[in-house]
Design an enzyme around this catalytic site. Structure first.
Site, PDB file in Angstrom:
ATOM      1  N   TYR A  36      14.958  25.409  51.768  1.00  0.00           N
ATOM      2  CA  TYR A  36      14.649  26.426  52.777  1.00  0.00           C
ATOM      3  C   TYR A  36      13.291  27.090  52.535  1.00  0.00           C
ATOM      4  O   TYR A  36      12.761  27.759  53.409  1.00  0.00           O
ATOM      5  CB  TYR A  36      15.741  27.509  52.827  1.00  0.00           C
TER       6      TYR A  36
ATOM      7  N   LYS B 253      23.652  16.478  44.225  1.00  0.00           N
ATOM      8  CA  LYS B 253      23.601  15.123  44.777  1.00  0.00           C
ATOM      9  C   LYS B 253      22.718  14.318  43.827  1.00  0.00           C
ATOM     10  O   LYS B 253      21.696  13.732  44.210  1.00  0.00           O
ATOM     11  CB  LYS B 253      23.026  15.187  46.206  1.00  0.00           C
TER      12      LYS B 253
ATOM     13  N   ASP C   8      29.106  15.621  48.669  1.00  0.00           N
ATOM     14  CA  ASP C   8      29.979  15.010  49.679  1.00  0.00           C
ATOM     15  C   ASP C   8      31.446  15.089  49.221  1.00  0.00           C
ATOM     16  O   ASP C   8      32.341  15.414  50.011  1.00  0.00           O
ATOM     17  CB  ASP C   8      29.554  13.560  49.982  1.00  0.00           C
TER      18      ASP C   8
ATOM     19  N   ASP D 207      24.971  26.778  51.644  1.00  0.00           N
ATOM     20  CA  ASP D 207      25.060  27.244  53.028  1.00  0.00           C
ATOM     21  C   ASP D 207      26.212  26.534  53.736  1.00  0.00           C
ATOM     22  O   ASP D 207      27.059  27.150  54.390  1.00  0.00           O
ATOM     23  CB  ASP D 207      23.716  26.934  53.724  1.00  0.00           C
TER      24      ASP D 207
ATOM     25  N   ASP E 267      30.483  27.830  54.459  1.00  0.00           N
ATOM     26  CA  ASP E 267      31.070  27.912  55.796  1.00  0.00           C
ATOM     27  C   ASP E 267      32.346  27.078  55.890  1.00  0.00           C
ATOM     28  O   ASP E 267      33.276  27.433  56.610  1.00  0.00           O
ATOM     29  CB  ASP E 267      30.059  27.475  56.867  1.00  0.00           C
TER      30      ASP E 267
END
Ligand code: NAD
Length: 365
Positions: A143, A193, A225, A249, A253
């Site tokens: 970001y 990852k 994942d 992020d 959620d």
């Protein structure tokens, strides 16, 4: 009364003003109970600040924020500002606050209040007793990485973002996560990852190195994942999860839906010295704004996190969380968490939910 503690309240846009008004009342009430003396100031951020000052993060707001021990924020954004360029949008106000104040540790608990077990999208037995904490790195990663942007290369548009983490950024977020794990169930799962991205290979190495200083915490690693899958398959296997900005992020959620509604999820963003920004996970819900329909509990629970993490008043935090549990147990629900098949539940609006929490806090000795 002790020395005054500076608090900055930033209602923001959409439902922000309604939910923050209710949560601010709770904050003042609990501070009184705990013998804390607050100096509460207000400022603008987000879309409203763009309209009034031409920028989502006015200098005056930033100055006040720098002097505050804790910030209480509603939400920013809305359709009115959707067409602005990325770097001028309301969300930049929030990102600017996080980076200017070095709020690098974002804490997102996913805690299921027992009376809401039937509101989860998962089977009741998978979520009953759920209590996990996602620690998301907030001021680095993709970001913020450079270079970024959209440019023309060989006559076509190319979009670029850069996923960058420096060692010290990983080290400090890992330490926050290990320390929180020590105070909770003693288990930390680091999500990366590392099979594809070199930056997260470094992440895994540094987290492992930091782990040697916390031998009492059981450290594990998981690819993002798989973590996404495990969160919906068997979420109770986790205690604390730590991950970078982008993965955090998304995963937070996902965890949100395990607890029933976005309207229930608080968050804290902390600097190294315990100063923090406290805000609900949800956005400005323009569809609900001004209608007394929004659930204020995520913001009220964010105030609880403020008492726990920035004001060193864990009893105040416990009192708020207990009040929320009792009000839910008594059957009161805002529209987002009501269940049509349970006729004994009582639908209430934003203000009434706030009044019920205040009354519960008042009643409790
Ligand atoms: P949102 O979180 O605002 O809303 C998503 C859905 O959840 C909507 O149906 C909304 O009605 C519902 N919802 C959200 N909060 C609720 C509450 N307290 N009570 C009951 N229902 C609630 O996300 P969105 O619709 O994607 O975004 C709306 C605006 O908010 C956009 O401008 C977006 O950029 C902004 N946003 C801001 C933040 C922030 O300030 N931290 C976070 C996310 C989105």
């Amino acid at each position: 009364m002790s020395e005054k503690i500076e608090i900055l309240v930033l209602p923001g846009d959409g439902i922000g003003a309604e939910i923050v008004a209710v949560a601010e009342q709770v904050m003042i009430q609990v501070a009184d109970r705990e013998g804390l003396s607050l100096a509460v100031d207000h400022a603008m951020v987000g879309g409203g600040a763009i309209d009034a000052h031409g920028t989502p993060l006015p200098e005056e707001t930033l100055e006040k924020a720098r002097n505050a021990r804790a910030l209480l924020l509603g939400a920013v954004g809305g359709p009115k500002w959707d067409d602005l360029a990325t770097l001028e949008r309301p969300e930049r106000g929030l990102l600017g606050l996080r980076s200017e104040l070095e709020l690098f540790a974002n804490l997102r608990p996913a805690l299921l209040f027992a009376p809401l077990a039937t509101a989860s999208s998962l089977k009741e037995e998978l979520v009953t007793g759920l209590d996990i904490l996602i620690v998301r790195e907030l001021t680095g990663g993709i970001y913020f990485g450079e270079p970024r942007g959209v440019r023309i290369v060989d006559n076509e548009r190319v979009g670029i973002n850069s996923y960058v983490y420096k060692e010290h950024e990983i080290d400090r977020i890992a330490r926050v996560a290990f320390e929180l794990a020590q105070k909770r169930g003693g288990r930390l799962c680091s999500v990366d990852k590392a099979n594809v991205l070199e930056v997260t290979q470094l992440w895994r190495e540094v987290v492992t190195e930091v782990g040697r200083d916390y031998p009492d915490v059981e450290l594990s690693h998981m690819y993002v994942d798989n973590a996404g899958m495990q969160l919906v398959r068997a979420p109770k296997q986790f205690d604390v999860l730590v991950t970078g900005n982008l993965f955090g992020d998304i995963l937070s959620d996902v965890a949100a839906m395990l607890t029933g509604s976005l309207g229930m999820l608080p968050s804290a963003s902390l600097a190294g010295d315990g100063r923090g920004l406290f805000e609900p996970v949800h956005g400005s819900a323009p569809d609900l704004a001004g209608r007394d329909l929004a659930n204020p509990l995520a913001t009220i629970l964010s105030v609880a996190m403020m008492f726990r993490y920035s004001l060193d008043a864990p009893k105040g935090a416990d009192a708020i969380e207990t009040a929320v549990d009792r009000v839910l147990d008594a059957g009161y629900r805002t529209a987002d968490i009501i269940v049509a098949t349970e006729p004994e539940l009582r639908l209430v609006g934003t203000r009434e939910m706030g009044d019920l929490i205040a009354a519960e806090l008042e009643a409790k000795p």
